[in-house]
Design an enzyme around this catalytic site. Sequence first.
Site, PDB file in Angstrom:
ATOM      1  N   GLY A 195      20.944  -4.779   3.580  1.00  0.00           N
ATOM      2  CA  GLY A 195      19.738  -4.809   4.388  1.00  0.00           C
ATOM      3  C   GLY A 195      18.503  -4.509   3.564  1.00  0.00           C
ATOM      4  N   CYS A 196      17.340  -4.835   4.119  1.00  0.00           N
ATOM      5  CA  CYS A 196      16.090  -4.675   3.375  1.00  0.00           C
ATOM      6  C   CYS A 196      15.758  -3.210   3.118  1.00  0.00           C
ATOM      7  CB  CYS A 196      14.951  -5.379   4.102  1.00  0.00           C
ATOM      8  SG  CYS A 196      14.730  -4.890   5.825  1.00  0.00           S
ATOM      9  N   TYR A 197      15.758  -2.384   4.169  1.00  0.00           N
ATOM     10  CA  TYR A 197      15.513  -0.957   3.984  1.00  0.00           C
ATOM     11  C   TYR A 197      16.601  -0.338   3.105  1.00  0.00           C
ATOM     12  CZ  TYR A 197      11.873  -0.052   7.556  1.00  0.00           C
ATOM     13  OH  TYR A 197      10.710   0.021   8.277  1.00  0.00           O
TER      14      TYR A 197
END
Length: 314
Positions: free
Chosen positions: A133-135
């Site tokens: 995921g991005c975070y």
Amino acid sequence: MSVRIGLVGARGHTGRHLLRLLAGRGDMQVVCAGSREFAGQAVTTLAPEADPALVFEALTPDDIAARGLDAVILALPNGAAAPYVAAIDAGSPETVIVDLSADYRFDEHWVYGLPEIYGRDRIRGATRIANPGCYATAGQLAIAPLRDVMAGTAHVFGVSGYSGAGTTPSRKNDTVALKDNLMPYALTGHLHEGEMARHTGRPVAFTPHVAEFFQGLTATVQVGFAEAQSAETVRALYEAAYRGERLIRLIDAIPEIRDGAHFNGAVLGGFAVSKDGMRGVSVCALDNLLKGAAVQAIQNLAIATGLPEFDGLV
């Protein structure tokens, strides 16, 4: 060699960037692009860089499995990947799958593809790859160099642009609700919290927020140390961890959203240490749609299939 790719979920924000980036590579070709909403329309209506002959299709899982593709990129919402994976497992098991959802990030039978931290050897030859995921990418990039000196829980404060909320209307991508606002959400138990903890092997407390800008994110990470550290030592740990990494940039200043947005890699900086040397703070900025999604998917696919990792990315 040219890898023939099926892209499912092509009309989303990440799909748009995947189409753009893949069009710039001579060794990867999108041969089918799935979108029920845009079915029958030319892909160039969304991505002008794409093959003019390519048309969006309402691709079912069986359609994808029957195409004889070298690779499939699934850019679907969480919970939607399983029928496609099952069909490919049954009909075309040698096809490489890169899944951008959270559905397989905790599955031990899938390779977790964050090459700058967990190594490229695991990805080479893999056929089932879970894209981080991005975070989680930003948080892990900030935590990983400190794993051997930290003690206790890593605290991650994240702020993302509203593209991270996807295209389905919600309060988190409502520009009226977000105007002059910072919106906290999922204060405990966010998927990325568990993802970061699982893969770093360290406890993580994560608080995500969404703001009124469109793309980009920052993660401010605080960790306690087992023994006192200096800012110079901390900086040296990051330099050693990411030496030679072409998509990682280290700066002394505190990274801001504008440093990571529209950049294919990640920017790490700040590297502050408390007066007693027992607490460190660093910041990672990246683009949630690029290094946090599309760019990382292309890295993973290139590594898995033996192609140059950084073509079109640097």
